[in-house]
Structures are given as C-alpha cells and as structure tokens.
Scaffold this active site. Structure first.
Site, PDB file in Angstrom:
ATOM      1  N   ARG A 127       0.802  -1.230   0.000  1.00 53.84           N
ATOM      2  CA  ARG A 127       0.000   0.000   0.000  1.00 53.84           C
ATOM      3  C   ARG A 127       0.836   1.282   0.000  1.00 53.84           C
ATOM      4  NH1 ARG A 127      -3.848  -0.729   4.863  1.00 53.84           N
ATOM      5  NH2 ARG A 127      -2.460  -2.449   5.384  1.00 53.84           N
ATOM      6  N   GLN A 160      13.567 -14.320   5.174  1.00 55.39           N
ATOM      7  CA  GLN A 160      12.320 -15.068   5.032  1.00 55.39           C
ATOM      8  C   GLN A 160      11.866 -14.932   3.582  1.00 55.39           C
ATOM      9  OE1 GLN A 160       8.808 -13.230   6.437  1.00 55.39           O
ATOM     10  NE2 GLN A 160       7.678 -15.133   6.724  1.00 55.39           N
ATOM     11  N   THR A 209       3.325 -13.919   9.587  1.00 55.29           N
ATOM     12  CA  THR A 209       4.117 -13.442  10.725  1.00 55.29           C
ATOM     13  C   THR A 209       4.680 -14.600  11.564  1.00 55.29           C
ATOM     14  OG1 THR A 209       2.037 -13.157  11.931  1.00 55.29           O
ATOM     15  CG2 THR A 209       2.971 -11.195  10.922  1.00 55.29           C
ATOM     16  N   ASP A 250       7.421  -1.929  11.019  1.00 56.47           N
ATOM     17  CA  ASP A 250       6.624  -0.807  10.514  1.00 56.47           C
ATOM     18  C   ASP A 250       5.796  -0.141  11.608  1.00 56.47           C
ATOM     19  OD1 ASP A 250       4.754  -2.772  10.902  1.00 56.47           O
ATOM     20  OD2 ASP A 250       3.830  -2.616   8.920  1.00 56.47           O
ATOM     21  N   ASN A 293       1.350   1.787   6.888  1.00 52.50           N
ATOM     22  CA  ASN A 293       1.035   0.944   5.729  1.00 52.50           C
ATOM     23  C   ASN A 293       0.829   1.745   4.464  1.00 52.50           C
ATOM     24  OD1 ASN A 293       0.752  -1.729   7.136  1.00 52.50           O
ATOM     25  ND2 ASN A 293      -0.734  -0.530   8.275  1.00 52.50           N
ATOM     26  N   TYR A 348      30.862  34.754  -2.899  1.00 44.22           N
ATOM     27  CA  TYR A 348      31.214  33.351  -2.704  1.00 44.22           C
ATOM     28  C   TYR A 348      32.581  33.273  -2.030  1.00 44.22           C
ATOM     29  CZ  TYR A 348      32.789  28.609  -3.340  1.00 44.22           C
ATOM     30  OH  TYR A 348      33.270  27.358  -3.084  1.00 44.22           O
ATOM     31  N   ASN A 393      36.380  43.320   5.532  1.00 50.78           N
ATOM     32  CA  ASN A 393      35.116  43.610   4.864  1.00 50.78           C
ATOM     33  C   ASN A 393      35.196  43.058   3.445  1.00 50.78           C
ATOM     34  OD1 ASN A 393      32.935  44.831   3.459  1.00 50.78           O
ATOM     35  ND2 ASN A 393      32.763  46.295   5.144  1.00 50.78           N
ATOM     36  N   ALA A 429      30.494  43.541  -1.808  1.00 51.51           N
ATOM     37  CA  ALA A 429      29.416  42.930  -2.599  1.00 51.51           C
ATOM     38  C   ALA A 429      29.962  42.397  -3.913  1.00 51.51           C
ATOM     39  CB  ALA A 429      28.328  43.965  -2.871  1.00 51.51           C
TER      40      ALA A 429
HETATM   41  C1  UD1 Z   1      -0.644  -8.257  12.261  1.00 56.54           C
HETATM   42  C2  UD1 Z   1      -1.311  -9.207  13.266  1.00 56.54           C
HETATM   43  C3  UD1 Z   1      -2.624  -8.575  13.746  1.00 56.54           C
HETATM   44  C4  UD1 Z   1      -2.336  -7.222  14.359  1.00 56.54           C
HETATM   45  C5  UD1 Z   1      -1.570  -6.340  13.387  1.00 56.54           C
HETATM   46  C6  UD1 Z   1      -1.114  -5.090  14.081  1.00 56.54           C
HETATM   47  C7  UD1 Z   1      -0.740 -11.453  12.563  1.00 56.54           C
HETATM   48  C8  UD1 Z   1      -1.217 -12.667  11.887  1.00 56.54           C
HETATM   49  N1  UD1 Z   1      -1.613 -10.447  12.640  1.00 56.54           N
HETATM   50  O1  UD1 Z   1      -1.501  -8.174  11.153  1.00 56.54           O
HETATM   51  O2  UD1 Z   1      -3.246  -9.400  14.701  1.00 56.54           O
HETATM   52  O3  UD1 Z   1      -3.559  -6.611  14.738  1.00 56.54           O
HETATM   53  O4  UD1 Z   1      -0.397  -7.007  12.892  1.00 56.54           O
HETATM   54  O5  UD1 Z   1      -0.535  -4.193  13.188  1.00 56.54           O
HETATM   55  O6  UD1 Z   1       0.363 -11.404  13.055  1.00 56.54           O
HETATM   56  N2  UD1 Z   1       5.885  -9.709   8.027  1.00 56.54           N
HETATM   57  C9  UD1 Z   1       6.961 -10.488   7.734  1.00 56.54           C
HETATM   58  N3  UD1 Z   1       6.774 -11.646   7.054  1.00 56.54           N
HETATM   59  C10 UD1 Z   1       5.539 -12.076   6.679  1.00 56.54           C
HETATM   60  C11 UD1 Z   1       4.436 -11.270   6.978  1.00 56.54           C
HETATM   61  C12 UD1 Z   1       4.638 -10.099   7.650  1.00 56.54           C
HETATM   62  O7  UD1 Z   1       8.106 -10.142   8.056  1.00 56.54           O
HETATM   63  O8  UD1 Z   1       5.462 -13.144   6.074  1.00 56.54           O
HETATM   64  C13 UD1 Z   1       6.102  -8.458   8.756  1.00 56.54           C
HETATM   65  C14 UD1 Z   1       5.643  -7.244   8.001  1.00 56.54           C
HETATM   66  O9  UD1 Z   1       6.711  -6.700   7.235  1.00 56.54           O
HETATM   67  C15 UD1 Z   1       5.232  -6.307   9.109  1.00 56.54           C
HETATM   68  C16 UD1 Z   1       4.767  -7.243  10.214  1.00 56.54           C
HETATM   69  O10 UD1 Z   1       5.325  -8.501   9.915  1.00 56.54           O
HETATM   70  O11 UD1 Z   1       6.328  -5.574   9.600  1.00 56.54           O
HETATM   71  C17 UD1 Z   1       3.237  -7.350  10.294  1.00 56.54           C
HETATM   72  O12 UD1 Z   1       2.753  -7.891   9.075  1.00 56.54           O
HETATM   73  P1  UD1 Z   1       1.398  -7.426   8.445  1.00 56.54           P
HETATM   74  O13 UD1 Z   1       1.203  -8.145   7.179  1.00 56.54           O
HETATM   75  O14 UD1 Z   1       1.332  -5.942   8.420  1.00 56.54           O
HETATM   76  O15 UD1 Z   1       0.368  -7.987   9.506  1.00 56.54           O
HETATM   77  P2  UD1 Z   1      -1.096  -7.511   9.728  1.00 56.54           P
HETATM   78  O16 UD1 Z   1      -1.978  -8.147   8.716  1.00 56.54           O
HETATM   79  O17 UD1 Z   1      -1.120  -6.045   9.835  1.00 56.54           O
HETATM   80 MG    MG Z   2       0.296  -4.395   9.347  1.00 59.67          MG
END
Ligand code: UD1
Ligand code: MG
Length: 466
Positions: A15, A73, A79, A102, A233, A376, A387, A390
């Site tokens: 986004r 990853q 997550t 983030d 985001n 300059y 001094n 100019a």
């Molecule tokens: C996540 C939580 C949600 C919470 C929200 C808060 C989970 C499943 N959900 O959702 O409950 O309310 O954060 O903001 O955890 N990331 C990775 N690898 C991945 C996926 C994500 O490193 O495979 C990182 C993203 O870069 C980010 C963070 O994990 O920094 C959160 O991922 P994001 O996809 O934003 O999770 P949400 O759907 O917002």
């Molecule tokens: Mg998020």
C-alpha cells in the site's frame, strides 16, 4: 535470563506504492526500522534479529544496532513463519520480544513492561482499544467454549480481521503486533503453526490459543498511547505519524523553554539542543545534530543541518545551513542571512556578518569579519574585521584542483573582486573594486588590477546609415 528481540521487516508494504521497501521509508529523517532498532538497542537484549525478505539487501545495509543479526524469510508466508526463521538464533531460555519494523514509535518503557510481565513464563500481549479496529486482529476474552463476543475476562485467543465473525468484528480491543513470549514455549508453538485460514498464512497470533490450551498464562498490557502502536502501511499513515511525532518533539522543546512561533510548523529530523530563551519562527527544518546557544533567534523558513550556533546569534529568514561532515559552526553574536548559504566546513567567529546571497564553504571568517551581499567564499581564511565587498568571489577551483586563499586582518575587499586562488592578501590591504587578483597583494597598500579608466573627448556615437 536471556532477552532476545525479533523485529519483523520482511513484508512488501504494497500500500506504500513505492519501490522502496516499506521499513526504509523515513520518519523524522530516520528509517522506520532504525526507529525500532534504536528503541530495541536500549533494552539490553542479548541479541536482536531482524527478519528481512522484500528488499533484503537494502534493508540489511541500512540497519545499525549492537548485537544485530539478520535472517531472511523468502517467500513471506506470514508473521508466524517470519518469527520461525529467527528461532534458531534465539536462546533456549528467557524471553523473546517481538516487534514490527513498521511500527516505529513503540516506546522503550512499554516494551520493558511487556518483557517484565512475560518474565520468561507468561505470554504477554500488547493491546489497545481503537475506535476503528478494522483490519486488526481482535482480542478474544471470556469463555473460550463457543461464545465469540468480547466480554471481558481472560484472553483466550486472537482472531484476524479477515477470519473474524461479524460479532467478533465488533470487538474494539486489538492486538498491536507486539508481544513478549517465553522463548522455549515460543519455539515449540511456532513449529506447530498451521496455515488453515482465510489468507493461507502462518499467523503468529495463533500461538495465543496454543498457550491457553497448554495452561500457560496469557496477559494483555494496554499501550500508553495510540501513537506508539500505530503502524505505517500507506503514505497517509506515514504523514500522520510524522505530524504526531513532530508535535511531541515540539512540546518537549517548549516545555524546556524554547519559544516556537507555531509548534505545528517545525520539523526536527535528528537532535536539536537549545539553550535558554531560544526563539524559532515558522517553517524551520533541523536535521542531524544542531545546537543553538542561549538567546539564539532563528527566522522563518530556515533549513539547518549539523551545525553549532553560538549565543545571541540571529539567523535571518530563508537561510540554508548544510553542515554535512565536517559541520558548520557560527560564533556568538553573529548575523546570518536572510538568504544566506553556509556549507560544510564554514566556521564563523564571533560577531561575523553574512548577508543575503552569500555562500561560504570550507572557510574560516575570524571575529567581526563581514560579507554582507552577493559573494562566494570557498577554501579561504578570512582575518578579523575584514570587509568582503558585494559581488566578491573567491575563485578556488582551477578546473582540476582547489586552492586556498588567505586574507589578513582588516583587509578591505572592494566590490566585485575576483581572488584567483591560491593568493594571499596582507593585513590591512585594500583591493580596488572590480579587480581580478591573481598575485599576492601586500599589507597596507591599495592594489588595483583592472584596466585604467579612459575618456575619449572627440569620440562620436555611430549613426544609422541612410
Ligand atoms: C498483524 C497481526 C494482527 C495485528 C496487526 C497489528 C498477525 C497474523 N496479525 O496483522 O493481529 O492486529 O499485525 O498491526 O500477526 N511480516 C513479515 N513476514 C511475513 C508477513 C509479515 O516479516 O510473512 C512483517 C511485516 O513486514 C510487518 C509485520 O510482519 O512488519 C506485520 O505484518 P502485516 O502483514 O502488516 O500484519 P497484519 O496483517 O497487519
Ligand atoms: Mg500491518
């Protein structure tokens, strides 16, 4: 007891609609990830692991913290999968704190409270109640046996927005993405995660139900402020968080006695230190490390980066000071601007005056020297009370190399002179206006280097042929 910190930063940030990985976007001059790392570094962890994926090379190159390691990853399967990649680097006992790359403004005290309530034994979640909880994971409390409304009582799970029932979506208490878990349990839970959900992802949040099933206590701590748990985001959210952060910094400055013409119109992208009775007009930007002495006044629309400004100095409007290494320093009682430009290595002594459309680079001006208009001065040493008239230019660059110009104390540089470096002007010398000086000028004498003025008495203007 060991403390490990995992920061998730592998996601794409679709986004943001940007080629730059999301965690590298800047808030107050620093990347989102660097904000999180700086907070993490203050928690005394045994190790910090950043999970990278999207734009991993760039993200890893930009991140700095003590005892920092990276795991990749690829692909990004959620997550839970992200934290699983870090698991081999975590200690077998103790606590693991999980942060989001983030969510930049998480406060150290909040993180510490979470670590304390985990204590290597409980699963500690950071939650917050939001007016608009859509998109977030909802915190399920109460009777786990069937009822899905939020009815107070013990936490028994987190359900992601996309998987939630209409009733669950009415819950306003949400998971912030930050938790502290007993590391041994965490490793076991991560290995058991499944991806049988709407998004086909391995949800870290599913470990909450696992903890409950095993009888491991789950606690929920409420964040102190919404700002510290807001994620970035989109560009709109980034700008919103930037304004909140700037407003908070402005409040700190004002509480220390700094007078801001408008706290909504100042941007500090680094560290601004101020003495007593400092005044800052609207639309000023401070970057890097800036120090303002007592009673300094900064006019409107100035941009000041890496500079030390002495007491009682006035920086007039629209001045640009860029002290990229080796910095800029301005002595006490100086006057700079309006429309002045000080570049790296500008060192102004006390009571120096630099006026409009004057540029100074890698040059020293001793006490009381003045260059008030259109000049300059580069790679030069200017003596006391000189001094510099100019239109004067120090021609420091011969097309291949830069050379130095030295002007002695009390010299007077007439308007529109060009000093072709390297050249030395003696103490008290005077240079006639419009001179091009390519040889040293002796002390105390008038040196003129331009064609003599002549007037031709019998000269006639040409007239049009008929
Ligand atoms: C996540 C939580 C949600 C919470 C929200 C808060 C989970 C499943 N959900 O959702 O409950 O309310 O954060 O903001 O955890 N990331 C990775 N690898 C991945 C996926 C994500 O490193 O495979 C990182 C993203 O870069 C980010 C963070 O994990 O920094 C959160 O991922 P994001 O996809 O934003 O999770 P949400 O759907 O917002
Ligand atoms: Mg998020």
């Amino acid at each position: 007891m060991a403390l490990d910190i995992v920061i998730m930063a592998a996601g794409k940030g679709t986004r943001m609609k940007s080629a730059l990985p999301k965690v590298l976007h800047r808030l107050a001059g620093r990347s989102l990830l660097q904000h999180v790392l700086q907070t993490a570094a203050g928690l005394g962890a045994h190790g910090i692991v950043v999970v990278t994926g999207h734009g991993a090379d760039a993200v890893e190159a930009s991140a700095h913290a003590p005892r920092l390691r990276f795991v990749r990853q690829i692909p990004q399967l959620g997550t839970g999968h992200a934290v699983l990649q870090a698991a081999p680097l975590l200690h077998d006992t103790g606590t693991t704190l999980i942060l989001n790359g983030d969510v930049p403004l998480i406060e150290a005290a909040t993180a510490q409270a979470l670590i304390d309530s985990c204590g290597g034994a409980k699963l500690a979640l950071l939650t917050i109640t939001l007016d608009d909880p859509s998109g977030y994971g909802r915190v399920l409390r109460g009777d786990p046996a069937g009822r899905d409304a939020h009815e107070g009582g013990r936490v028994h799970g987190i359900v992601e927005h996309k998987d939630a029932t209409p009733l669950q979506r009415q819950i306003h208490e949400v998971y912030t993405g930050v938790m502290a878990a007993p590391t041994a349990h965490l490793k076991r839970w991560l290995a058991a995660l499944k991806n049988d959900n709407t998004q086909g992802e391995y949800y870290l949040t599913d470990i909450v139900a696992m903890a409950v099933a095993e009888g491991v206590p789950v606690t929920a701590t409420t964040a102190a402020s919404e700002t510290e748990v807001l994620g970035v985001n989109s560009p709109v959210q980034l700008a919103d968080l930037e304004r909140r952060f700037q407003r908070a910094q402005a409040t700190v400055l004002m509480n220390a006695g700094v007078r801001l013409a408008d706290p909504a119109r100042i941007d500090v992208r680094g560290e601004l230190r101020c003495g007593a009775d400092v005044e800052i007009d609207v639309n000023c930007v401070f970057e890097g490390a800036v120090a303002l002495g007592d009673r300094v006044r900064i006019g409107a629309n100035c941009v000041i980066r890496n500079a030390v400004i002495g007491a009682d100095t006035i920086i007039h409007p629209f001045t640009h000071i860029d002290g990229e290494a080796p910095g800029v320093s301005v002595g006490a009682g100086a006057r700079v601007g309006p429309f002045a430009r000080l570049r790296p290595g500008a060192v102004l002594g006390e009571d120096v005056h630099i006026g409009n459309f004057v540029e100074v680079k890698n040059a020293t001006l001793a006490r009381g020297a003045k260059a008030n208009h259109l000049a300059y001065i580069g790679d030069a040493s200017i003596g006391e009370r000189v001094n510099f008239g100019a239109g004067g230019i120090v021609a420091n660059y011969d097309g291949a190399n830069k050379h130095r110009t030295v002007i002695g104390a009390d010299a007077h540089i007439g308007s529109n002179c060009v000093l072709v470096a390297p050249v030395n002007i003696g103490d008290g010398a005077t240079l006639g206006a419009g001179s091009t000086i390519s040889k040293d000028a002796p002390a105390g004498q008038l040196t003129v280097a331009r064609a003599r003025q002549v007037s031709l008495a019998g000269w006639k203007r040409p007239s049009k042929r008929t």
